[in-house]
Design a protein around this motif. Structure first.
Motif, PDB file in Angstrom:
ATOM      1  N   ILE A 196       0.861  -1.173   0.000  1.00 20.30           N
ATOM      2  CA  ILE A 196       0.000   0.000   0.000  1.00 20.30           C
ATOM      3  C   ILE A 196       0.897   1.222   0.000  1.00 20.30           C
ATOM      4  O   ILE A 196       1.742   1.379   0.881  1.00 20.30           O
ATOM      5  CB  ILE A 196      -0.922   0.030   1.238  1.00 20.30           C
ATOM      6  N   GLY A 246       0.843   4.972   0.590  1.00 20.54           N
ATOM      7  CA  GLY A 246       0.006   6.045   1.136  1.00 20.54           C
ATOM      8  C   GLY A 246       0.391   7.370   0.514  1.00 20.54           C
ATOM      9  O   GLY A 246       1.565   7.652   0.318  1.00 20.54           O
ATOM     10  N   ALA A 267      -7.586   4.325  -4.097  1.00 19.05           N
ATOM     11  CA  ALA A 267      -8.607   4.711  -3.115  1.00 19.05           C
ATOM     12  C   ALA A 267      -8.355   6.142  -2.661  1.00 19.05           C
ATOM     13  O   ALA A 267      -7.328   6.442  -2.074  1.00 19.05           O
ATOM     14  CB  ALA A 267      -8.565   3.760  -1.928  1.00 19.05           C
ATOM     15  N   ARG A 270     -10.906  -0.433   6.106  1.00 26.04           N
ATOM     16  CA  ARG A 270      -9.454  -0.656   6.236  1.00 26.04           C
ATOM     17  C   ARG A 270      -9.102  -2.132   6.195  1.00 26.04           C
ATOM     18  O   ARG A 270      -8.131  -2.540   5.557  1.00 26.04           O
ATOM     19  CB  ARG A 270      -8.955  -0.043   7.542  1.00 26.04           C
ATOM     20  N   LEU A 323      -9.228  -3.316   2.658  1.00 22.96           N
ATOM     21  CA  LEU A 323      -8.063  -2.911   1.867  1.00 22.96           C
ATOM     22  C   LEU A 323      -6.856  -3.777   2.225  1.00 22.96           C
ATOM     23  O   LEU A 323      -6.084  -4.194   1.364  1.00 22.96           O
ATOM     24  CB  LEU A 323      -7.742  -1.436   2.103  1.00 22.96           C
ATOM     25  N   ILE A 353      -2.055  -1.170  -4.000  1.00 19.05           N
ATOM     26  CA  ILE A 353      -3.052  -0.197  -3.549  1.00 19.05           C
ATOM     27  C   ILE A 353      -2.414   1.173  -3.380  1.00 19.05           C
ATOM     28  O   ILE A 353      -1.340   1.308  -2.807  1.00 19.05           O
ATOM     29  CB  ILE A 353      -3.686  -0.647  -2.209  1.00 19.05           C
ATOM     30  N   LEU A 394      -3.348   4.607  -1.644  1.00 14.85           N
ATOM     31  CA  LEU A 394      -4.318   5.112  -0.681  1.00 14.85           C
ATOM     32  C   LEU A 394      -4.057   6.599  -0.415  1.00 14.85           C
ATOM     33  O   LEU A 394      -3.026   6.971   0.128  1.00 14.85           O
ATOM     34  CB  LEU A 394      -4.200   4.334   0.635  1.00 14.85           C
ATOM     35  N   SER A 432      -5.048   9.847   1.674  1.00 13.35           N
ATOM     36  CA  SER A 432      -5.781  10.178   2.892  1.00 13.35           C
ATOM     37  C   SER A 432      -5.176  11.409   3.547  1.00 13.35           C
ATOM     38  O   SER A 432      -4.000  11.691   3.405  1.00 13.35           O
ATOM     39  CB  SER A 432      -5.741   8.998   3.856  1.00 13.35           C
ATOM     40  N   GLU A 481      -4.339   7.025   9.813  1.00 15.05           N
ATOM     41  CA  GLU A 481      -4.719   6.011   8.839  1.00 15.05           C
ATOM     42  C   GLU A 481      -3.561   5.697   7.894  1.00 15.05           C
ATOM     43  O   GLU A 481      -3.242   4.543   7.629  1.00 15.05           O
ATOM     44  CB  GLU A 481      -5.925   6.492   8.035  1.00 15.05           C
ATOM     45  N   SER A 499      -0.109   2.088   5.408  1.00 12.30           N
ATOM     46  CA  SER A 499       0.822   2.105   4.280  1.00 12.30           C
ATOM     47  C   SER A 499       2.107   1.330   4.541  1.00 12.30           C
ATOM     48  O   SER A 499       2.552   1.191   5.683  1.00 12.30           O
ATOM     49  CB  SER A 499       1.214   3.549   3.946  1.00 12.30           C
TER      50      SER A 499
END
Lengths: 291, 520
Positions: free
Chosen positions: B295, B297, B443, B459, B462, B472, B474, B476, B481, B486
């Motif tokens: 992930i 982030g 996302a 969450r 994901l 992914i 993400l 945010s 988060e 991440s």
């Protein structure tokens, strides 16, 4: 000689200027009035009607044209500002209603009238209504920029909820602007019939109402912008006519009829091309519902 | 200005047994609330718990169906915001009620402008507001138009406006949701100082964020489903306890992260440029990559290019320069549909506005995008008909299966999707996007605006996808988060990525500095 030519061109300005100002006033408070063309037609009829029946006075005729056109603003407010009907749909209906009403009444009650009076006094050989129009622009500018009411108008056009929470009466503000706006459109029509054409014929507005509508957009919803675009439009139309009459500009006469239409298209295209940050009131066209 | 301490602790506002019904729901069910002088009082609850309704009643925006309001011990009838303002109650709404097209000064004085006759007195109001700014050490450029200000500055303008009207009880509805960590901290500091000095008597702070409650409040009233669950002193309570009371069950804050081996690079963005509507750069040379099983982030204050980045990747915005590669293919010029087919799933920021067609049914929304493929189509009478008709039975069956699998809570799958709650809408979009099993999931703030329970489910979902080897991205604004989810974090600032850091060992402060444009 030169001034005569210019003043005769400028004498057309109130038709465009007042109609655009009417549209502007309504839109600034957040209400579309797309019936300009129809309300002008009605105003033209009402003016000639009052001239014929109420003593051959242009002053009274103009006043009647203004006052009786307010009804369309009232209708628009009732349906859209208070009831929340779609402004475009209602505006469309009003356009047909006002134009149809004028056409019907014209055939039903109005004999052929030729206006022989003129409005006095003339300053620099320009009609008093020319100065009234300029004054209206100025007054509206001052109101919007420097008064509480003006701030209220701008805020209900931008964000009615915010205005409501600080105690501004959203409905009343919009109601007044829409109604006065319709009156100005009617006045523009009356002037066109009484002073420019000296009589009523059906279809006399010939697209100038839609042109006025486009000029508000082109003027970016500011008073100076609308004034300037109306003036330039008037000059261009006038110049074209003069040159044609003088035989300098040779275009088929059919072309004359579509001039306002072409101008609308050009104005809208230019307004679009100038960028997206247009200055359009953020809540324009949106009904405000109190919770 | 009143002297502070003297009267602190006295009850200045009381709401007794307030009830409010909306068609089909009881938003407030005999809710009682007391506010003391000198306190910051949080109202905590999930979305739809009735927090905002209660305060809208206090501010005169809603009429209550029952109950009493007492201000300074006297019964008050508040029927409009005007009445509330006259009693010294001011409210800062969640959606800003500032008017972007007007100047800061005009916004502050709107509704109570100093004027002589009909004319505004600009100089006088400017002077008054300047005095106010000095007094409260809040600084804003009064001549700027509000649309030119950052969210933090707008929040200041809102506070100033309330102060200008002589507010002593200030209601703030989710004031921190649009602020950077630094702005948030500054705001909270200001609020605390103002109540401590007695500039403002008390502040009601509506939130569903637990850290906010702990950071700012003296007491907290917890609402659940329109009822008061408890009133607590903040000092005596823990996050876990508050969460339990708010949601009605234990909430897991940490999402368990399985160990995954980051695989091949799936998405590669190189030197991407995107322009705003006004031709200014929105993305100014962004490069990044996301690998399978990880992930990435994307942190940053809203409006620093995240949305444009996301939209450029899914194909909703045109890149003016740079390349986007997915699975080794150059997709820069591809249509969104073609990109989806290759394996991109997209969860947009505002699900209701951008992810769904609110007036269409849940079934129609779920099948949208795959509706033209078998088994959802069937040929009918016409010989040249190549599957023009939608096969309703298989579509319904498909929708029913997804609704169950993704726990979309609805009585009827034929209901218009717009009628669902925020959490359910988000699950519906997840269901639609994940059911196509895309290799890359983009996302955009998938949990913003959701309550903690729904956030947790999103969450976990994901995380499951990550473990299944999906890539992914993400986006945010919620740093907790980002850090929780991440593997690596890219921080965006003014259309550029100021740095990419591995999550391990990175602190919120470091990220905060990077988000404000500082180097890592």
């Amino acid at each position: 000689m030169m001034w005569d030519a210019i003043s005769s061109i400028l004498s057309f300005f109130p038709v465009i200027g007042l109609a655009a100002l009417g549209g502007f006033t309504s839109q600034k408070s957040g209400v579309w009035n797309i019936a300009i063309e129809g309300i002008m037609t009605y105003g033209a009829f009402a003016g000639v009607f009052a001239y014929h029946y109420f003593g051959n006075s242009i002053g009274i005729a103009l006043l009647f044209g203004f006052l009786s056109s307010l009804i369309f603003g009232v209708l628009l407010s009732l349906l859209c500002v208070h009831q929340g009907l779609d402004q475009i749909v209602v505006g469309f209906g009003l356009w047909f209603l006002s134009e149809g009403l004028a056409g019907f009444l014209y055939l039903a009650v109005l004999p052929s009238v030729t206006v022989t009076e003129t409005l006095d006094p003339k300053i620099l050989s320009l009609d008093p209504l020319f100065y009234v129009t300029i004054a209206s622009f100025t007054i509206l500018y001052v109101i919007l920029k420097h008064t509480k009411q003006g701030l209220a108008i701008r805020s209900v056009g931008e964000n009615p909820r915010a205005a409501d929470t600080v105690g501004i009466n959203v409905y009343r503000t919009r109601w007044i602007c829409t109604t006065v706006g319709a009156g100005l459109m009617g006045l523009a029509g009356s002037y066109l019939a009484l002073v420019i054409l000296q009589g009523f014929t059906y279809n006399l507005v010939a697209g100038y109402g839609w042109a006025a509508f486009a000029l508000v957009l082109f003027g970016r919803w500011t008073v100076p912008g609308t004034l300037l675009s109306s003036l330039v439009f008037t000059l261009l139309i006038g110049l074209q006519t003069r040159l044609q009459v003088a035989g300098i500009l040779v275009v088929p006469s059919e072309f004359m009829v579509v001039t306002p239409h072409i101008a609308v298209v050009v104005a809208l295209a230019l307004a679009g091309a100038l960028g997206k940050k247009s200055g359009m009131p953020a809540a324009l066209g949106r009904f405000y519902q109190k919770e | 200005m009143k002297s502070p301490s003297a009267e602190n602790g006295r009850t200045i506002l009381e709401m007794r047994n307030i009830s409010k019904r909306f068609p089909g729901v009881i938003a407030n069910d005999r809710v009682s609330f007391t506010l003391r002088a000198g306190e910051i009082h949080c109202i905590l609850g999930e979305n739809g718990a009735g927090k905002t309704t209660l305060m809208n009643i206090l501010f005169g925006l809603y009429a209550k169906d029952g109950g009493d309001i007492l201000v300074d011990g006297r019964r008050a009838s508040i029927e409009s915001p005007r009445d509330a303002l006259a009693l010294g109650i001011g409210m800062i709404h969640q959606a800003s009620t500032l008017i972007p097209g007007l100047s800061v000064l005009e916004n502050i004085v709107l509704g109570s402008e100093p004027s002589r006759g009909p004319f505004l007195e600009k100089r006088r109001s400017e002077k008054e507001v300047h005095q106010l700014m000095n007094l409260f050490s809040l600084e804003v450029n009064l001549r700027a138009r509000v649309e030119e200000l950052s969210m933090g500055e707008r929040q200041k303008v809102e506070v100033l406006r309330a102060l200008y009207r002589g507010t002593r009880i200030l209601i703030m509805d989710e004031p921190t949701s649009v602020l950077t960590p630094q702005e948030k901290e500054a705001l909270m500091k200001t609020l605390k100082e103002m109540t401590a000095r007695g500039d403002i008597s008390s502040i009601v702070f509506i939130t569903h964020k637990l850290p906010d409650v702990i950071a700012v409040s003296d007491r907290v009233t917890i609402l659940r489903k329109g009822k008061v669950v408890d009133v607590l002193d903040t000092n005596d309570s823990t996050m876990r306890q508050l969460a339990h009371k708010m949601v009605g069950r234990d909430v897991v804050f940490e999402v368990e992260r399985g160990v995954t081996e980051a695989g091949e690079t799936l998405l590669e963005v190189k030197n991407l440029h995107v322009l705003n509507d006004d031709e200014t750069p929105a993305l100014d040379g962004v490069s990044l990559s996301v690998r399978r099983g990880e992930i990435l982030g994307i942190a940053g204050v809203s409006g620093n290019g995240q949305k444009e980045l996301v939209e450029a990747i899914v194909g909703l915005q045109r890149a003016t320069a740079g390349r986007i590669h997915l699975k080794g293919k150059d997709i820069t010029q591809w249509s969104p549909g073609k990109r989806r087919a290759l394996g991109i799933g997209y969860i947009p920021e505002d699900g209701l506005a951008e992810g769904l067609l609110p007036d269409l049914s849940i079934v129609e929304n779920l099948v949208l995008g795959v509706h033209s493929q078998p088994p959802f189509t069937h040929s009918w009478v016409l010989p040249f008909d190549k599957g023009w008709f939608i096969h309703q039975c298989s579509v319904n069956e498909y929708a029913r299966r997804l609704v169950a699998e993704y726990e979309v809570d609805t009585p009827d799958i034929d209901l218009p999707a717009g009628r669902l709650s925020g959490g359910n809408i988000q699950r519906l979009i997840l269901a639609r996007e994940l059911s196509r099993s895309p290799d890359l999931l983009v996302a955009d703030k998938p949990t913003s605006g959701l309550d903690v329970g729904s956030q947790e489910r999103v969450r976990r979902r994901l995380m499951k996808e990550r473990e299944a080897g999906k890539a992914i991205m993400l986006v945010s604004e919620d740093l907790d988060e980002i850090i929780m989810m991440s593997d690596r974090i890219a921080v965006m600032y003014e259309g550029m990525i100021v740095g990419v850091v591995p999550t391990k060992g990175v602190s919120k402060e470091t990220l905060g500095v990077m988000m404000a444009g500082g180097a890592s």
